[in-house]
Scaffold this motif. Sequence first.
Motif, short mmCIF file in Angstrom:
data_model
loop_
_atom_site.label_atom_id
_atom_site.label_comp_id
_atom_site.label_asym_id
_atom_site.label_seq_id
_atom_site.Cartn_x
_atom_site.Cartn_y
_atom_site.Cartn_z
N ASP A 27 0.83 -1.21 0.00
CA ASP A 27 0.00 0.00 0.00
C ASP A 27 0.86 1.25 0.00
N LYS A 28 2.00 1.21 0.68
CA LYS A 28 2.89 2.38 0.72
C LYS A 28 3.48 2.68 -0.65
N LYS A 31 0.62 4.27 -2.67
CA LYS A 31 0.38 5.65 -2.23
C LYS A 31 1.50 6.58 -2.70
N ASN A 35 0.99 9.76 -5.15
CA ASN A 35 1.48 11.10 -4.77
C ASN A 35 2.48 11.67 -5.78
N LEU A 64 -7.68 3.01 -2.89
CA LEU A 64 -6.57 3.92 -2.59
C LEU A 64 -6.62 5.15 -3.49
N HIS A 68 -7.39 9.07 -2.23
CA HIS A 68 -6.50 10.17 -2.61
C HIS A 68 -7.31 11.29 -3.26
#
Length: 79
Positions: A27-28, A31, A35, A64, A68
């Motif tokens: 997930d990181k 993300k 971003n 996700l 965002h």
Amino acid sequence: MRIVIINITSNSRRFTMYVCVCKAVTDKQIKSAINNGYCSRKDLNECLGVGTVCGKCSPQVKQLLDEHRAQTPIMWATA
């Protein structure tokens, strides 16, 4: 095979969760890519390979992206 994604928190520390097991993407990582401008599932497919093998991670990837978008302010152009 069914994959269950859960969020685990302990002492305000968030653990990394694998979203795409086929490509070992967390997930990181997703993300971070979001971003950095990868704003669609197609972008994430091309960048990280998520959703390109079995597709079971696609709902979580969409979630996700939706999270965002909900947190990102919309900028209106003025003439």
